[in-house]
Design an enzyme around this catalytic site. Structure first.
Site, PDB file in Angstrom:
ATOM      1  N   LYS A  80       0.741  -1.244   0.058  1.00 54.23           N
ATOM      2  CA  LYS A  80      -0.169   0.030  -0.062  1.00 54.23           C
ATOM      3  C   LYS A  80       0.960   1.272   0.046  1.00 54.23           C
ATOM      4  O   LYS A  80       0.442   2.291  -0.451  1.00 54.23           O
ATOM      5  CB  LYS A  80      -1.052   0.179   1.270  1.00 54.23           C
ATOM      6  N   ASN A 101      -4.858   2.038  -1.153  1.00 54.42           N
ATOM      7  CA  ASN A 101      -5.595   0.845  -1.534  1.00 54.42           C
ATOM      8  C   ASN A 101      -6.286   0.604  -2.873  1.00 54.42           C
ATOM      9  O   ASN A 101      -6.956  -0.444  -2.889  1.00 54.42           O
ATOM     10  CB  ASN A 101      -6.482   0.076  -0.402  1.00 54.42           C
ATOM     11  N   ASP A 117      -9.172   2.707   3.160  1.00 46.68           N
ATOM     12  CA  ASP A 117      -9.101   1.855   4.439  1.00 46.68           C
ATOM     13  C   ASP A 117      -9.615   2.589   5.664  1.00 46.68           C
ATOM     14  O   ASP A 117     -10.216   1.997   6.547  1.00 46.68           O
ATOM     15  CB  ASP A 117      -7.548   1.430   4.617  1.00 46.68           C
ATOM     16  N   GLY A 141       0.653  -0.659  14.553  1.00 49.42           N
ATOM     17  CA  GLY A 141       0.949  -0.666  13.042  1.00 49.42           C
ATOM     18  C   GLY A 141       0.877   0.560  12.194  1.00 49.42           C
ATOM     19  O   GLY A 141      -0.023   1.327  12.082  1.00 49.42           O
ATOM     20  N   GLY A 143       1.918   0.791   9.030  1.00 49.22           N
ATOM     21  CA  GLY A 143       2.024   0.458   7.667  1.00 49.22           C
ATOM     22  C   GLY A 143       1.223   0.972   6.656  1.00 49.22           C
ATOM     23  O   GLY A 143       0.496   1.942   7.236  1.00 49.22           O
ATOM     24  N   GLY A 144       0.772   0.809   5.407  1.00 46.65           N
ATOM     25  CA  GLY A 144      -0.176   1.401   4.546  1.00 46.65           C
ATOM     26  C   GLY A 144      -1.454   1.397   5.095  1.00 46.65           C
ATOM     27  O   GLY A 144      -2.188   2.287   5.209  1.00 46.65           O
ATOM     28  N   ALA A 145      -1.969   0.269   5.949  1.00 53.11           N
ATOM     29  CA  ALA A 145      -3.288   0.588   6.234  1.00 53.11           C
ATOM     30  C   ALA A 145      -3.506   1.265   7.322  1.00 53.11           C
ATOM     31  O   ALA A 145      -4.384   2.171   7.889  1.00 53.11           O
ATOM     32  CB  ALA A 145      -4.054  -1.099   6.590  1.00 53.11           C
ATOM     33  N   ARG A 170       9.610   4.406   9.672  1.00 52.24           N
ATOM     34  CA  ARG A 170       8.269   4.438   9.441  1.00 52.24           C
ATOM     35  C   ARG A 170       7.598   5.259  10.433  1.00 52.24           C
ATOM     36  O   ARG A 170       6.511   6.010  10.136  1.00 52.24           O
ATOM     37  CB  ARG A 170       7.464   2.940   9.390  1.00 52.24           C
ATOM     38  N   GLY A 255     -12.601  -7.138  11.438  1.00 53.97           N
ATOM     39  CA  GLY A 255     -11.775  -6.519  10.347  1.00 53.97           C
ATOM     40  C   GLY A 255     -12.750  -6.765   8.961  1.00 53.97           C
ATOM     41  O   GLY A 255     -12.499  -5.541   8.180  1.00 53.97           O
TER      42      GLY A 255
END
Length: 283
Positions: A80, A101, A117, A141, A143-145, A170, A255
């Site tokens: 992502k 996404n 997301d 987290g 990351g991308g999401a 990150r 989720g």
């Protein structure tokens, strides 16, 4: 009499293509949801999963961009962030989060990347009685999401966001992005620094929980008994984290609710409306 629109399995030379990229892809639910949407709206289109690792993403994206019958790309873990490199334009959410996404081909042939997301996640929270406005949120987290979820939570009015990730580069990147728009409302830390004290909502936006035997992304004992626990993982439907949270009596948000809430957003983004008179599918 004009030909009837093709059925859900009638793929022909006129069928428009959509793909979902990921590594792995066995867990993705998008093909079922989007192909159902195509069938319900009598659209001659199909979405298929494409399993590609990070080392092959550049080559695959170059090829996909050249496919004249490809109209859209969905993106899942771990691509992502990196996929933004292959877009000509970034939408507002992708710009803030630095991740995407979904990508669509514009009429002029350029590719626009956007991230749904976060909006889907917040919508799913609210549908299940968890309004993030004014809340303190602990999020694992970046990351991308995770960064998209973080931006959407702040947009929704979260008072304090504590973001945890093992990667220091990150962490600093996402802090700089978010603090520029929401100064003073975000703190970051490493995984071992996780502090759920006073949290109203705790979120797992890491891949931990996709595989049997994965460690929990954070210790439930460090959360208040009233803290709601949410996970962005689609498969398994109930991760070890959510199972433990449910058994401890905490509210949980699964989720699948994030993706279910994104279907109408995809419908708008890709202009997948039903032909006039066919009605519209509401998930």
């Amino acid at each position: 009499m004009p030909d009837a629109p093709p059925g859900p399995s009638a793929i022909s030379g006129t069928t428009r293509l959509y793909v979902v990229l990921g590594d792995p892809v066995a867990q993705v639910r998008a093909p079922g949801l989007l192909n159902d949407l195509f069938a319900r709206t009598a659209r001659d289109a199909v979405l298929v999963p494409v399993h590609v690792g990070p080392d092959g993403l550049a080559e695959v994206m170059r090829g996909l961009r050249r496919m004249r019958n490809l109209d859209g790309i969905l993106v899942t873990v771990p691509h992502k962030i990196e996929v933004c490199r292959y877009a000509d334009l970034l939408g507002p959410a992708a710009e803030v989060a630095g991740s995407a996404n979904a990508l669509r081909r514009n009429p002029d042939g350029t590719w626009l990347a956007e991230n749904f997301d976060g909006a889907g996640f917040v919508h799913g929270l609210r549908l299940h009685g968890q309004d993030p406005a004014g809340a303190t949120v602990a999020l694992a987290g970046a990351g991308g999401a995770g960064r998209a979820v973080a931006a959407a939570l702040l947009t929704a009015g979260v008072a304090r966001l504590r973001l945890y990730d093992p990667d220091p580069i990150r962490r600093e990147d996402v802090l700089a992005r978010l603090d520029a728009r929401w100064p003073g409302r975000v703190t970051v830390g490493a995984e071992g620094d996780f502090d759920g004290d006073g949290a109203d909502i705790a979120v797992n936006a890491t891949p931990l929980g996709m595989r049997p035997g994965d460690l929990l992304p954070f210790d439930l004992a460090r959360l208040p008994r009233t803290c709601a626990v949410a996970d962005i993982i689609m498969k398994p439907a109930e991760t070890a984290l959510l199972k433990a949270a449910r058994e401890s009596g905490r509210p949980v948000v699964y989720g699948r609710h994030m993706l279910d809430s994104q279907v109408l957003l995809y419908e708008e983004f890709f202009a997948l409306h039903a032909p006039e008179g066919n009605g519209r599918w509401e998930p």
